[in-house]
Design an enzyme around this catalytic site. Structure first.
Site, PDB file in Angstrom:
ATOM      1  N   ALA A 197     -16.786   3.317  24.167  1.00  0.00           N
ATOM      2  CA  ALA A 197     -16.485   2.463  22.869  1.00  0.00           C
ATOM      3  C   ALA A 197     -15.624   3.670  21.885  1.00  0.00           C
ATOM      4  O   ALA A 197     -15.292   4.882  22.749  1.00  0.00           O
ATOM      5  CB  ALA A 197     -17.600   2.581  22.058  1.00  0.00           C
ATOM      6  N   GLY A 198     -15.636   3.557  21.173  1.00  0.00           N
ATOM      7  CA  GLY A 198     -14.340   5.002  20.163  1.00  0.00           C
ATOM      8  C   GLY A 198     -13.343   3.971  19.217  1.00  0.00           C
ATOM      9  O   GLY A 198     -12.805   2.878  19.896  1.00  0.00           O
ATOM     10  N   SER A 236      10.105   2.916   5.280  1.00  0.00           N
ATOM     11  CA  SER A 236       8.884   2.885   6.391  1.00  0.00           C
ATOM     12  C   SER A 236       8.884   4.185   6.477  1.00  0.00           C
ATOM     13  O   SER A 236       9.205   4.925   7.056  1.00  0.00           O
ATOM     14  CB  SER A 236       8.846   1.773   6.957  1.00  0.00           C
ATOM     15  OG  SER A 236       9.002   0.574   6.035  1.00  0.00           O
ATOM     16  N   CYS A 263       0.705  -1.074   0.241  1.00  0.00           N
ATOM     17  CA  CYS A 263      -0.090  -0.203  -0.140  1.00  0.00           C
ATOM     18  C   CYS A 263       0.566   1.193   0.002  1.00  0.00           C
ATOM     19  O   CYS A 263       0.295   1.856  -0.177  1.00  0.00           O
ATOM     20  CB  CYS A 263      -1.168   0.198   1.030  1.00  0.00           C
ATOM     21  SG  CYS A 263      -0.108   0.061   2.724  1.00  0.00           S
ATOM     22  N   GLU A 321       9.262  -0.324  11.003  1.00  0.00           N
ATOM     23  CA  GLU A 321       8.045  -1.944  10.782  1.00  0.00           C
ATOM     24  C   GLU A 321       8.644  -3.269  10.206  1.00  0.00           C
ATOM     25  O   GLU A 321       9.385  -3.228   9.034  1.00  0.00           O
ATOM     26  CB  GLU A 321       7.000  -1.212  10.080  1.00  0.00           C
ATOM     27  CG  GLU A 321       7.021  -0.554   8.540  1.00  0.00           C
ATOM     28  CD  GLU A 321       6.923  -1.497   7.573  1.00  0.00           C
ATOM     29  OE1 GLU A 321       5.901  -2.496   7.941  1.00  0.00           O
ATOM     30  OE2 GLU A 321       7.084  -1.191   6.554  1.00  0.00           O
ATOM     31  N   GLN A 349       7.041  -5.624   8.476  1.00  0.00           N
ATOM     32  CA  GLN A 349       5.512  -6.005   7.798  1.00  0.00           C
ATOM     33  C   GLN A 349       6.317  -5.936   6.440  1.00  0.00           C
ATOM     34  O   GLN A 349       6.587  -6.819   5.399  1.00  0.00           O
ATOM     35  CB  GLN A 349       4.178  -5.203   7.293  1.00  0.00           C
ATOM     36  CG  GLN A 349       3.528  -6.170   8.660  1.00  0.00           C
ATOM     37  CD  GLN A 349       3.316  -4.776   9.679  1.00  0.00           C
ATOM     38  OE1 GLN A 349       4.231  -4.083   9.635  1.00  0.00           O
ATOM     39  NE2 GLN A 349       2.078  -4.538  10.220  1.00  0.00           N
ATOM     40  N   ARG A 367       4.550   1.464  -1.552  1.00  0.00           N
ATOM     41  CA  ARG A 367       4.895   1.387  -2.634  1.00  0.00           C
ATOM     42  C   ARG A 367       4.491   0.187  -3.600  1.00  0.00           C
ATOM     43  O   ARG A 367       4.300  -0.747  -3.507  1.00  0.00           O
ATOM     44  CB  ARG A 367       6.918   1.140  -2.084  1.00  0.00           C
ATOM     45  CG  ARG A 367       6.972  -0.308  -1.591  1.00  0.00           C
ATOM     46  CD  ARG A 367       7.491  -0.147  -0.888  1.00  0.00           C
ATOM     47  NE  ARG A 367       8.090   0.405   0.649  1.00  0.00           N
ATOM     48  CZ  ARG A 367       9.110   1.662   0.224  1.00  0.00           C
ATOM     49  NH1 ARG A 367       9.599   2.111  -0.696  1.00  0.00           N
ATOM     50  NH2 ARG A 367       8.596   1.795   1.593  1.00  0.00           N
TER      51      ARG A 367
END
Lengths: 427, 276
Positions: A190-191, A109, A50, A114, A116, A52
């Site tokens: 929530a949020g 990155s 997403c 990171e 991944q 590169r």
């Protein structure tokens, strides 16, 4: 052979451009096949994530082949080439190698270090291997890339410490509880951020999930997703008697839990440790609660500080990683350089061998029938003369001197060689 | 000749423990991992020589070598290492060697200061079956308390990181609070029954040797104080949940008392308690 990088990444290209040129799992094999068949580039790895779309290739001719790859990009995706104009990055030679090493190490990155990206690159290379789209140069480069990425990650701290809030919360929880599996957890309110943190906690093994919210419908919805139970909001104090981790994100305008209240609860639960993460703004949990023994309270700013400190630390570690990358680039270039001389050396050997055989045959024919050991002696004589003559020039070609390029050129001319390398080179 | 052998073995072990301690301390300040392993190997190597030393002294003296301060301190650190290796291999706690090896080394170093003669002739009181049982129980108990003290220091450090919300320094390398607290607790539940049994065997042995169970000897008094402290630690933990920080502080206090009962009582107060 030259290594090049042509592509789009988050540094220069917007997501609108990147998405137009992305290769999904269906397009990727076709692209590799097309590149190979059309002989645009001999070896290819296409990394499409997403952030590169980058093509790593080895080409014969730098000027024309880069153009061809750009054409290919626009043709393949059916997007006019102008779209690429301001967004494209092109690297060649040492810059290309450095870029690939940096990408794999997470130095290029969005989130520094990171992990991944390394997996994505390994997958991309796997697909190229599957379609036989790589050979000596890129295989060696990829192998080296993976080892560089491993080195930078193990020898420096670029991948250490969570750099976003919800991961930081999980990391912290693990330093309090060690193993999150079997721990009980309550989501109050929530949020977006609270739900994300909850998802990470559950992903890390938290099992006993309780959800409470002022609007029960929303609580039911989340309970469905997380596989938890819903309790009425008024009853949350009872839940505090046994839970391990709480995330609080209600819209209450004031503190819903005070120090004295939790003090009593802690006594009742015999000081079993509790980690509370208060995401609410304004805060819902009395900050003084952190002073209680065995209670660890973090609010958004605390966790943001943790994440920022980690990011800063990664930045410092990145300098060390860059040094490793630089050293590895040099070592790779050295190997690649030795490759350049190889065709010339092979050509010299072949030519010498050819001459030797020719002359040997002539001589043997002239001499007529001879005894076996005499033929052997003549053969030995010819090959030892040949070896002794070509040894100095080939040794010189193998050495890594600055004038090697000139030497290769000279060798080609002196021995009247026609090597692949010689043909490919532009004068 | 044999005396020289045991002293040589002792010096080698002491040197290796020193190197292990230095390596462990370096690990604290390094960003890379790996020194920890070296510290453990050095300690293990030292332990082999140390065991050799104890064995030689055992053969030479004909009894477990714990009859003077030199032997007792050396045996103390040897027992600690057994527990250290067990925990290291069982739990793989980050920085354990950095916090435990300095204690082991200091006790071993104190042993080096005392005269090293071997007592070949034991007083009749020590020539008893109870002697061996009593000292092994007592030393293992003390070793467990010493380990718990070291772990307590680790807990307090890690707790300070988490509470202060500055997660730098050793935060990443130190084990989690829960693990440190649990191991601290396990060590005390190990040390306490050992100490209890050591005291019971000591009392029985005293009766058979001197005809009286209890003489209010300083050593006996301080053993009782130690026992009461750890009884309190366990009691508070189980009834009102004194765990975590409070348990860690108590285990450090307990450790200081153990060390005083070990060295102080013999050196400062007059005791008839032949070492052990």
């Amino acid at each position: 052979m030259n290594i090049i990088v042509v592509g789009l990444n988050h540094n220069k290209a917007s997501v609108e451009v990147r998405e137009k040129f992305a290769f999904d799992s269906e397009k990727l094999p076709n692209a590799l096949k097309h590149l190979k068949e059309s002989k645009i580039s001999t070896e290819n790895v296409i990394l499409s994530t997403c952030n590169r779309v980058e093509m790593y290739a080895s080409v014969k001719n730098l000027d024309t082949d880069v153009e061809k790859i750009i054409h290919f990009l626009s043709d393949f995706h059916n997007v006019p080439q102008q779209a690429l104009d301001d967004s494209l990055v092109i690297y060649q030679g040492p810059e290309a190698v450095r870029h690939i090493f940096r990408v794999a190490s997470g130095l290029d990155s969005v989130v520094l270090g990171e992990p991944q990206i390394l997996g994505q690159l390994k997958d991309a290379y796997g697909i190229s291997l599957q379609h036989k789209s790589t050979s000596t140069l890129l295989n060696r480069l990829m192998k080296k890339t993976f080892s560089v990425a491993k080195r930078t990650r193990t020898e420096t701290g670029i991948g250490k410490g969570a750099v976003n809030i919800s991961f930081a919360a999980v990391e912290l929880a693990k330093k309090i509880f060690e193993d999150l599996s079997g721990k009980s957890f309550m989501l109050m309110g929530a949020g977006e951020m609270a739900e994300l943190a909850a998802r990470h906690l559950i992903g890390n093994g938290v099992e006993d999930v309780t959800i409470t919210n002022r609007t029960l419908a929303r609580a039911e919805e989340l309970a469905q997703e997380f596989g938890g139970k819903v309790i009425p909001f008024e009853n949350f104090m009872e839940e505090l008697l046994h839970l391990d981790i709480a995330i609080c994100s209600t819209g209450a305008p004031n503190y819903i839990l005070r120090k004295e209240q939790l003090h009593t609860i802690m006594k009742e639960r015999k000081q079993k440790p509790m980690f509370i993460f208060d995401i609410s703004v304004p805060r819902n949990i009395d900050p003084e609660i952190n002073d209680l023994d065995n209670v660890y309270l973090y609010d958004v700013d605390d966790l943001k500080d943790v994440a920022d400190a980690n990011a800063e630390e990664r930045g410092r570690e990145a300098d060390k990683a860059e040094k490793i990358v630089e050293a590895e680039v040099q070592s790779f270039l050295k190997w690649q350089n030795s490759l350049v001389a190889t065709p010339t050396i092979v050509a010299i050997r072949e030519k010498a061998e050819e001459i030797r055989k020719e002359e040997l045959d002539k001589t043997l024919r002239k001499l007529g029938p001879l005894e076996e050991d005499k033929i052997k002696a003549i053969e030995y004589l010819s090959s030892s003369i040949m070896n002794k003559l070509i040894h100095p020039p080939t040794a010189a070609l193998k050495s890594v001197e600055e004038d090697r390029e000139i030497m290769i050129d000279m060798a080609n001319r002196l021995f009247k060689l026609e090597t692949e390398e010689n043909n490919g080179k532009k004068k | 000749m044999q005396i020289e052998t045991n002293i040589l073995l002792f010096e080698i072990a002491l040197t290796l423990y020193f190197l292990s301690t230095i390596t462990g301390v370096i690990e604290i300040f390094r960003s890379k991992k790996g020194a920890s392993k070296a510290a453990i190997y050095l300690a293990a190597l030292g332990f082999i020589f140390h065991t050799g030393n104890i064995f030689v002294r055992y053969v030479q003296g004909g009894h477990i070598p714990v009859t003077n301060m030199h032997e007792a301190a050396s045996f103390f650190s040897w027992c600690m290492l057994i527990l250290f290796f067990f925990h290291e291999f069982r739990y793989r706690l980050g920085l354990l060697s950095s916090f435990i090896m300095p204690i082991v080394f200091l006790i071993m170093f104190s042993s080096a200061i005392f005269p090293r003669e071997i007592n070949e002739f034991l007083s009749p009181a020590l020539q008893s079956y109870w002697f061996g049982v009593h000292v092994i129980l007592a030393f293992l108990g003390d070793a467990a308390f010493a380990m718990a003290g070291g772990i307590g220091v680790m807990y307090l450090l890690q707790e300070r990181y988490v509470k202060s919300k500055h997660l730098g320094g050793l935060f990443q390398k130190l084990p989690s609070l829960q693990v440190l607290d649990e191991i601290n607790y396990h060590l005390i539940t190990l040390g306490f029954p050992l100490l209890t049994l050591a005291m019971i065997t000591g009392v029985i042995w005293a009766n058979s040797a001197w005809g009286t169970y209890w003489r209010w000897d300083p050593k006996e008094v301080w053993s009782l104080i130690t026992w009461l402290i750890y009884a309190l630690v366990l009691h508070l933990r189980l009834t009102v949940g004194w765990r975590g920080k409070k348990a860690a502080i108590l285990s450090i206090v307990g450790f200081i008392v153990v060390i005083f009962a070990f060295f102080g009582v013999t050196l400062i107060l007059k005791t008839k308690h032949v070492f052990p």
